[in-house]
Design an enzyme around this catalytic site. Sequence first.
Site: not given
Ligand code: IMP
Length: 197
Positions: A11, A152, A70, A175
Amino acid sequence: MKIILASSNQGKLRELKAWMEDFEVYAFSEVMSPFEIVEDGKSFKENALIKGRAVYKALDDENAIVMSDDSGISVNALEHTPGIYSARYAGVGATSQENLDKLIQTLKEKNIKKTPAYYTAAIGIVCQKGEFCVHGWMYGDVIDEKRGDRGFGYDPMFVPLGYERTLGELDESVKKELSHRSRALGLAKILLKTLKD
Ligand code: IMP
């Protein structure tokens, strides 16, 4: 300018690539065998830089510019959780769907139908000139159900401020205009220009 993205979240990769059409952008899995990065930082910034640093080191190319993201969602009424734990809210290795379902279930258990929440994105840049980090936020509400299938992660339960529909239902251009990621990316692009000079 060639940028390597230190992420394997499909995503995020889709959005980062689509929103950086003026740069040559590759996921790190396109240029090397992907490897696991332990995200044990205490903030979005620390985790973004942990990922960026790990990929920069593995590339072993002093001209490389690595960009990491992140991000996560924080719900005010849940003491600003899941925050940096958004990707593992339903447990280590949980899918996006399981994390979304867990947040909906938590709201239902507390009889909350709609409550303020916000997304945070920390974008890290690691290159020969040093390590940098910029942030972006998007405010709105989370609801106790999913609506729509755009975006996502938690998007089908997130209603941006000033809107009635979720990011799962709204056109993707909304978005792109409003999101935590696009706001951080706006600052990251300014940073990248100064790094080029
Ligand atoms: P990371 O990859 O450790 O930064 O995890 C990010 C988490 O936050 C994941 O579970 C994503 O689904 C959620 N997340 C981050 N940005 C978004 C977004 O733009 N929309 C929906 N969920 C997001």
